[in-house]
Scaffold this active site. Structure first.
Site, PDB file in Angstrom:
ATOM      1  N   THR A   1       0.848  -1.186   0.000  1.00 19.39           N
ATOM      2  CA  THR A   1       0.000   0.000   0.000  1.00 19.39           C
ATOM      3  C   THR A   1       0.885   1.238   0.000  1.00 19.39           C
ATOM      4  O   THR A   1       2.106   1.151   0.108  1.00 19.39           O
ATOM      5  CB  THR A   1      -0.864   0.072   1.275  1.00 19.39           C
ATOM      6  OG1 THR A   1       0.012   0.020   2.396  1.00 19.39           O
ATOM      7  CG2 THR A   1      -1.865  -1.061   1.342  1.00 19.39           C
TER       8      THR A   1
ATOM      9  N   TYR B   1      -4.454  11.152   0.420  1.00 22.33           N
ATOM     10  CA  TYR B   1      -4.611   9.701   0.462  1.00 22.33           C
ATOM     11  C   TYR B   1      -4.474   9.220   1.892  1.00 22.33           C
ATOM     12  O   TYR B   1      -3.823   9.855   2.721  1.00 22.33           O
ATOM     13  CB  TYR B   1      -3.558   9.024  -0.426  1.00 22.33           C
ATOM     14  CG  TYR B   1      -3.825   9.233  -1.897  1.00 22.33           C
ATOM     15  CD1 TYR B   1      -4.653   8.358  -2.597  1.00 22.33           C
ATOM     16  CD2 TYR B   1      -3.274  10.317  -2.565  1.00 22.33           C
ATOM     17  CE1 TYR B   1      -4.914   8.561  -3.947  1.00 22.33           C
ATOM     18  CE2 TYR B   1      -3.534  10.534  -3.911  1.00 22.33           C
ATOM     19  CZ  TYR B   1      -4.348   9.651  -4.597  1.00 22.33           C
ATOM     20  OH  TYR B   1      -4.621   9.857  -5.915  1.00 22.33           O
TER      21      TYR B   1
ATOM     22  N   VAL C   1      -1.953  12.891  -8.362  1.00 21.28           N
ATOM     23  CA  VAL C   1      -0.821  12.853  -7.448  1.00 21.28           C
ATOM     24  C   VAL C   1      -1.187  13.534  -6.133  1.00 21.28           C
ATOM     25  O   VAL C   1      -1.755  14.616  -6.108  1.00 21.28           O
ATOM     26  CB  VAL C   1       0.413  13.517  -8.082  1.00 21.28           C
ATOM     27  CG1 VAL C   1       1.560  13.588  -7.092  1.00 21.28           C
ATOM     28  CG2 VAL C   1       0.833  12.736  -9.315  1.00 21.28           C
TER      29      VAL C   1
ATOM     30  N   GLU D   1       7.538   3.845  -7.976  1.00 20.59           N
ATOM     31  CA  GLU D   1       6.227   4.309  -8.471  1.00 20.59           C
ATOM     32  C   GLU D   1       5.849   3.595  -9.770  1.00 20.59           C
ATOM     33  O   GLU D   1       5.295   4.190 -10.700  1.00 20.59           O
ATOM     34  CB  GLU D   1       6.228   5.836  -8.683  1.00 20.59           C
ATOM     35  CG  GLU D   1       6.745   6.653  -7.502  1.00 20.59           C
ATOM     36  CD  GLU D   1       5.805   6.677  -6.298  1.00 20.59           C
ATOM     37  OE1 GLU D   1       4.716   6.069  -6.358  1.00 20.59           O
ATOM     38  OE2 GLU D   1       6.174   7.300  -5.281  1.00 20.59           O
TER      39      GLU D   1
ATOM     40  N   ASP E   1       2.565   4.240   1.891  1.00 24.64           N
ATOM     41  CA  ASP E   1       3.016   4.356   3.280  1.00 24.64           C
ATOM     42  C   ASP E   1       3.539   3.048   3.869  1.00 24.64           C
ATOM     43  O   ASP E   1       3.618   2.904   5.077  1.00 24.64           O
ATOM     44  CB  ASP E   1       1.863   4.869   4.171  1.00 24.64           C
ATOM     45  CG  ASP E   1       2.381   5.798   5.257  1.00 24.64           C
ATOM     46  OD1 ASP E   1       3.595   6.103   5.252  1.00 24.64           O
ATOM     47  OD2 ASP E   1       1.597   6.206   6.123  1.00 24.64           O
ATOM     48  N   CYS E   2       3.886   2.060   3.023  1.00 23.37           N
ATOM     49  CA  CYS E   2       4.346   0.780   3.579  1.00 23.37           C
ATOM     50  C   CYS E   2       5.860   0.674   3.519  1.00 23.37           C
ATOM     51  O   CYS E   2       6.429  -0.362   3.840  1.00 23.37           O
ATOM     52  CB  CYS E   2       3.702  -0.398   2.854  1.00 23.37           C
ATOM     53  SG  CYS E   2       4.435  -0.710   1.245  1.00 23.37           S
TER      54      CYS E   2
END
Ligand SMILES: [Zn+2]
Length: 222
Positions: free
Chosen positions: A10, A184, A172, A87, A12-13
């Site tokens: 995900t 997000y 973004v 990304e 933030d992982c």
């Protein structure tokens, strides 16, 4: 044997942190990497991690050809031992095919990092192609947590603070920027399905009109 590896997780992982760690480990052993990214939070031509590390990278814009770029670099006398792509969810399926060609024809390891699914829980086309082609898929276990404490497995998009499930696939933004128009947040599946963000849960705790977080839901709400 060189490999195409897809590191998936995900937001933030810790994907970018791991990408920078792999770069560090290999470069300290004298290997030369070529680093690519797209739409990094630190701006064009940068690969950054939430922990504050940053390095220069080649920005992979629309129509960018990874394979040709590497061939030109090698033909000009450059050296590259491995490739890092951050990304990777933003790449096209064709660009993922180019990464596989780099592995097979140029004999380099390619480490691709990306989010599997978008804010609607649908696979990004680039991530889908990586799952189809990768020699190995590593699901990152540096677990991001939902506000409820459960493992966060889904990415939510917020617009003006409210969770949305429609809109363009790529807009973004970043986690942890609640004042941004588009933000997000990572959630567990339960709270993604209920569209209950941390802010929504806080508001719900203050308002008797909103369904309490742990109340059982009627079957039609599931
Ligand atoms: Zn949750």
């Amino acid at each position: 044997m060189s490999e195409l590896v897809f590191f998936s997780g995900t937001m933030d992982c810790g994907k970018s942190t791991l990408a920078l760690q792999i770069e560090h480990n290999r470069s300290t052993r004298g290997l030369q990497g070529m680093i690519f990214t797209r739409n990094d939070r630190a701006g064009e031509g940068r690969l950054s991690s939430r922990l504050g590390l940053v390095t220069d990278a080649v920005e992979a814009r629309d129509g960018f050809d990874f394979h040709s770029h590497l061939v030109r670099h090698l033909t000009a006398g450059g050296r590259t031992d491995y490739v890092i792509v951050d990304e990777a969810q933003f790449l096209t399926p064709d660009q993922i095919d180019q990464l596989a060609r780099i592995v097979d024809d140029l004999g380099m390891d390619v480490f691709a990092f990306g989010i599997a699914t978008d804010f609607r829980t649908r696979l990004f086309p680039g991530s889908q192609r990586l799952m189809e082609l990768a020699d190995r898929i590593e699901v990152l276990q540096v677990e991001a947590l939902c506000w409820c404490g459960a493992r966060a497995t889904h990415n939510a998009r917020t617009v003006g603070g409210k969770m949305v499930v429609e809109g363009a696939q790529v807009v973004v933004g970043d986690v942890g920027e609640p004042t941004a128009e588009v933000g997000y947040e990572v959630l567990c599946r339960r709270h993604h399905r209920r569209r209950l963000t941390a802010a929504g849960a806080r508001a719900g705790a203050l308002s008797p009109d909103v369904l309490p977080v742990d109340a059982p839901t009627a079957p039609h709400m599931r």
